[in-house]
Design a protein around this motif. Structure first.
Motif, PDB file in Angstrom:
ATOM      1  N   ALA A 175       0.862  -1.184   0.000  1.00  0.00           N
ATOM      2  CA  ALA A 175       0.000   0.000   0.000  1.00  0.00           C
ATOM      3  C   ALA A 175       0.900   1.237   0.000  1.00  0.00           C
ATOM      4  CB  ALA A 175      -0.904   0.001   1.221  1.00  0.00           C
ATOM      5  N   PHE A 176       0.435   2.296  -0.628  1.00  0.00           N
ATOM      6  CA  PHE A 176       1.217   3.524  -0.757  1.00  0.00           C
ATOM      7  C   PHE A 176       0.464   4.706  -0.160  1.00  0.00           C
ATOM      8  CE2 PHE A 176       2.710   0.722  -4.026  1.00  0.00           C
ATOM      9  CZ  PHE A 176       4.081   0.944  -4.084  1.00  0.00           C
ATOM     10  N   TYR A 177       1.206   5.575   0.511  1.00  0.00           N
ATOM     11  CA  TYR A 177       0.649   6.845   0.969  1.00  0.00           C
ATOM     12  C   TYR A 177       0.566   7.780  -0.235  1.00  0.00           C
ATOM     13  CZ  TYR A 177       1.346   5.697   5.914  1.00  0.00           C
ATOM     14  OH  TYR A 177       1.284   5.130   7.164  1.00  0.00           O
TER      15      TYR A 177
ATOM     16  N   PRO B 119      -5.095  12.231  -0.790  1.00  0.00           N
ATOM     17  CA  PRO B 119      -4.676  11.430   0.364  1.00  0.00           C
ATOM     18  C   PRO B 119      -5.545  11.695   1.589  1.00  0.00           C
ATOM     19  CG  PRO B 119      -3.127  13.219  -0.020  1.00  0.00           C
ATOM     20  CD  PRO B 119      -4.139  13.279  -1.133  1.00  0.00           C
ATOM     21  N   GLN B 120      -5.722  10.684   2.397  1.00  0.00           N
ATOM     22  CA  GLN B 120      -6.372  10.838   3.688  1.00  0.00           C
ATOM     23  C   GLN B 120      -5.512  11.759   4.542  1.00  0.00           C
ATOM     24  OE1 GLN B 120      -6.929   7.088   5.651  1.00  0.00           O
ATOM     25  NE2 GLN B 120      -8.237   7.950   7.263  1.00  0.00           N
TER      26      GLN B 120
ATOM     27  N   GLY C 221      -3.514   5.666   5.550  1.00  0.00           N
ATOM     28  CA  GLY C 221      -3.127   5.811   4.151  1.00  0.00           C
ATOM     29  C   GLY C 221      -4.257   5.642   3.167  1.00  0.00           C
ATOM     30  N   GLY C 222      -5.469   6.066   3.534  1.00  0.00           N
ATOM     31  CA  GLY C 222      -6.599   5.916   2.624  1.00  0.00           C
ATOM     32  C   GLY C 222      -6.503   6.826   1.409  1.00  0.00           C
TER      33      GLY C 222
ATOM     34  N   CYS D  87      -1.199   8.960  -7.214  1.00  0.00           N
ATOM     35  CA  CYS D  87      -1.886   7.677  -7.124  1.00  0.00           C
ATOM     36  C   CYS D  87      -3.217   7.864  -7.840  1.00  0.00           C
ATOM     37  CB  CYS D  87      -2.131   7.268  -5.675  1.00  0.00           C
ATOM     38  SG  CYS D  87      -0.625   6.938  -4.745  1.00  0.00           S
ATOM     39  N   ALA D  88      -3.607   6.872  -8.617  1.00  0.00           N
ATOM     40  CA  ALA D  88      -4.842   6.994  -9.388  1.00  0.00           C
ATOM     41  C   ALA D  88      -5.633   5.696  -9.327  1.00  0.00           C
ATOM     42  CB  ALA D  88      -4.538   7.356 -10.830  1.00  0.00           C
TER      43      ALA D  88
END
Length: 161
Positions: free
Chosen positions: A116-118, A134-135, A141-142, A125-126
């Motif tokens: 998972a990526f922040y 980003p959350q 990291g939602g 991120c797409a």
């Protein structure tokens, strides 16, 4: 890049606790320093009350040669012990930009070694061609996509939710 229609609007307050694990067939892309770090249509996502979804990419769809193990670790009451990764593209280093669960607790075993990526620690991120938000905060990291509705945990004054 192929895109898919976004699902209908959904509230994070309808997500369960403990979290649900779901497959997501939409195109997931993570970019950093001019490189595609991850791309998949085989993502798993975690849906947890008050949080935007967290997308986990299978290790075969991640440029693991651009990940460097970090000394940081954390513990999730549901999934167990997480290890963290720096993203390193040449001289561009993004500290603690990703995490994974090497041995997740039941019923989350499918997450093993998925990454998972922040979204706020890489360039983009797409999901299905949509750039995510980003959350808020520096722990969760939602990824906020157009169909997801809050309010979301993670921002100021939300620690007690």
């Amino acid at each position: 890049m192929a895109t898919h229609e976004m699902p209908p609007a959904e509230s994070v307050w309808d997500y369960p606790r403990p979290p649900a694990l779901r497959r997501d067939p939409r195109q997931i892309v993570v970019e950093c320093a001019g490189e595609t770090i991850a791309a998949t249509t085989r993502a798993l996502k975690i849906l947890e009350t008050s949080h935007p979804p967290v997308f986990y990419v299978p290790p075969a769809d991640v440029r693991t040669d651009l990940l460097r193990a970090a000394a940081h670790h954390s513990w999730c009451e549901w999934k167990g012990g997480a290890e963290y990764w720096d993203v390193v593209v040449g001289s561009d280093v993004r500290l603690l930009a990703a995490w994974s669960y090497p041995a997740p607790r039941p019923p989350y075993e499918q997450l093993a070694d998925h990454v998972a990526f922040y979204a706020g620690r890489v360039d983009r991120c797409a999901v299905a061609g949509y750039t995510v938000r980003p959350q808020e905060g520096d722990f969760y990291g939602g990824w906020i996509t157009p169909e997801v509705r809050g309010p979301f945990k993670g921002g100021a004054r939300t620690a007690g939710w």
